[in-house]
Every structure is written in C-alpha cells, then in structure tokens.
Write a protein that holds these residues in place. Structure first.
Motif, mmCIF file in Angstrom:
data_model
loop_
_atom_site.group_PDB
_atom_site.id
_atom_site.type_symbol
_atom_site.label_atom_id
_atom_site.label_comp_id
_atom_site.label_asym_id
_atom_site.label_seq_id
_atom_site.Cartn_x
_atom_site.Cartn_y
_atom_site.Cartn_z
ATOM 1 N N SER A 40 59.997 15.961 22.228
ATOM 2 C CA SER A 40 59.218 17.470 22.569
ATOM 3 C C SER A 40 60.193 18.073 21.189
ATOM 4 N N ARG A 41 61.105 17.803 20.518
ATOM 5 C CA ARG A 41 61.932 18.813 19.181
ATOM 6 C C ARG A 41 61.064 18.223 18.016
ATOM 7 N N MET A 42 60.638 17.111 17.649
ATOM 8 C CA MET A 42 59.208 17.351 16.823
ATOM 9 C C MET A 42 58.471 18.059 16.325
ATOM 10 N N ARG A 43 57.974 17.906 15.260
ATOM 11 C CA ARG A 43 57.127 18.803 15.037
ATOM 12 C C ARG A 43 55.952 18.694 15.054
ATOM 13 N N ARG A 44 54.819 19.646 15.130
ATOM 14 C CA ARG A 44 53.614 18.935 15.675
ATOM 15 C C ARG A 44 52.718 19.354 14.572
ATOM 16 N N ARG A 45 53.269 20.987 13.980
ATOM 17 C CA ARG A 45 52.182 20.351 12.364
ATOM 18 C C ARG A 45 52.416 20.648 11.132
ATOM 19 N N ILE A 46 52.207 20.108 10.534
ATOM 20 C CA ILE A 46 52.945 19.103 9.426
ATOM 21 C C ILE A 46 52.029 19.632 7.752
ATOM 22 N N GLU A 47 51.777 20.478 7.240
ATOM 23 C CA GLU A 47 51.124 20.589 5.975
ATOM 24 C C GLU A 47 50.903 19.694 4.916
ATOM 25 N N ASN A 48 50.575 18.689 4.739
ATOM 26 C CA ASN A 48 50.470 17.531 3.998
ATOM 27 C C ASN A 48 51.150 16.788 3.476
ATOM 28 N N PRO A 49 51.188 15.435 5.233
ATOM 29 C CA PRO A 49 52.361 15.175 4.775
ATOM 30 C C PRO A 49 51.856 13.962 4.893
ATOM 31 N N ARG A 50 53.563 13.401 4.463
ATOM 32 C CA ARG A 50 53.172 11.985 3.644
ATOM 33 C C ARG A 50 53.644 11.209 4.985
ATOM 34 N N VAL A 51 52.769 9.660 5.487
ATOM 35 C CA VAL A 51 52.336 9.197 6.759
ATOM 36 C C VAL A 51 52.505 7.946 6.454
ATOM 37 N N LEU A 52 53.518 7.031 7.592
ATOM 38 C CA LEU A 52 53.759 5.712 7.129
ATOM 39 C C LEU A 52 52.719 5.209 8.539
ATOM 40 N N LEU A 53 51.511 4.501 8.424
ATOM 41 C CA LEU A 53 51.724 3.656 9.847
ATOM 42 C C LEU A 53 51.770 2.551 10.021
ATOM 43 N N MET A 54 52.162 1.828 11.340
ATOM 44 C CA MET A 54 52.579 0.654 11.597
ATOM 45 C C MET A 54 51.179 0.658 12.502
ATOM 46 N N ASP A 55 52.078 -1.016 12.898
ATOM 47 C CA ASP A 55 51.449 -2.170 13.372
ATOM 48 C C ASP A 55 52.115 -2.980 14.636
ATOM 49 N N CYS A 56 53.545 -2.300 14.644
ATOM 50 C CA CYS A 56 54.286 -3.158 15.103
ATOM 51 C C CYS A 56 55.736 -2.191 16.382
ATOM 52 N N PRO A 57 56.161 -2.405 16.998
ATOM 53 C CA PRO A 57 56.471 -1.896 17.921
ATOM 54 C C PRO A 57 57.503 -0.862 17.106
ATOM 55 N N LEU A 58 58.199 0.061 17.712
ATOM 56 C CA LEU A 58 59.691 0.300 16.776
ATOM 57 C C LEU A 58 60.492 0.295 18.178
ATOM 58 N N GLU A 59 60.247 -1.093 18.724
ATOM 59 C CA GLU A 59 61.319 -1.142 19.967
ATOM 60 C C GLU A 59 61.967 -2.254 20.069
ATOM 61 N N TYR A 60 63.465 -2.473 20.141
ATOM 62 C CA TYR A 60 63.953 -3.686 20.092
ATOM 63 C C TYR A 60 62.970 -5.041 20.567
#
Length: 132
Positions: A40-60
């Motif tokens: 809930s504390r993450m931004r919802r609107r970002i102009e010209n963002p730097r985007v990182l696409l991943m196809d792996c889980p960000l979990e242990y």
C-alpha cells in the motif's frame, strides 16, 4: 489511389475496465497494466519510469522436492530464518543496483522483498503474465 491500410489491432489495444463514465476514456501513449501494487505504500503513478522485468520469484527458494527439517533448538530456527532473510536481502540489493522505479515479475514477491522495495522507493507488481 495512395491509400494505405494498416491493421490497428497490431498497434493499439482496447482495454475495457468496469465502472467509470464514457467521458473518462483516454488514449494512452505507452503501456497500461491493470494490476495493483504489492504494498500500500508503493507509488501508483510514475512518469517515465525505469522498469525492470523479471521472470523469477522474489521469494526465498524452497527445496525442489519435499524437504523435512528437524529443529531441536530455538537458535537453529533463528539461524534458518536469518539465512532466508539474508538471501532475500541479497536478491533485492542486486535488483536495486539497477536503480529501477518499477519491478515487474511473473512470480511472487515476499513480504520481506516488499519491505526492501518500499524502503528504496521502488514499486513492485507481481504475477504479471507476458501476455499482459
């Protein structure tokens, strides 16, 4: 006859969202994802963002097959938790080196990874399919 035909479906996609008024319809120049942020504390609107696409889980990463651990002392349990936390922190540190505004993954994002991203001001989206 100098008319040229193009297939508009190749260059534009109509996305219908429930609710709202016809006057609120917009043509967007760019990409739109209908996903909620993971925290809930993450931004919802970002102009010209730097985007990182991943196809792996960000979990242990859990064991591939069923893994049983017998823990007899509280210190052992704490050690296991610490190892998981350190693994997530290393993963997040590696990702944050790229200085992204948004991290998008096809898989899940752990609570601890969310914590590190919120702290760094990075927005994360999870379970985004390649077809989205």
């Amino acid at each position: 006859d100098d008319k040229k035909e193009i297939d508009i479906k190749r260059y534009a996609r109509v996305e219908k969202l429930p609710g709202g008024e016809l006057s609120e319809c917009r043509v967007l120049d760019g990409v739109m994802l209908n996903k909620d942020v993971v925290h809930s504390r993450m931004r919802r609107r970002i102009e010209n963002p730097r985007v990182l696409l991943m196809d792996c889980p960000l979990e242990y990463k859990k064991g591939e097959s069923q893994t049983n651990l017998e823990i007899t002392k509280e210190e052992d349990w704490e050690k296991i938790l610490r190892q998981e936390e350190e693994a997530i922190e290393r993963m997040c540190t590696d990702i944050l080196r790229f200085n992204p505004d948004i991290v998008i993954t096809e898989k899940g994002v752990s609570d601890l990874a969310q914590h590190f991203f919120v702290k760094a001001g990075v927005t994360a989206l999870r379970r985004v399919r390649k077809s989205d």
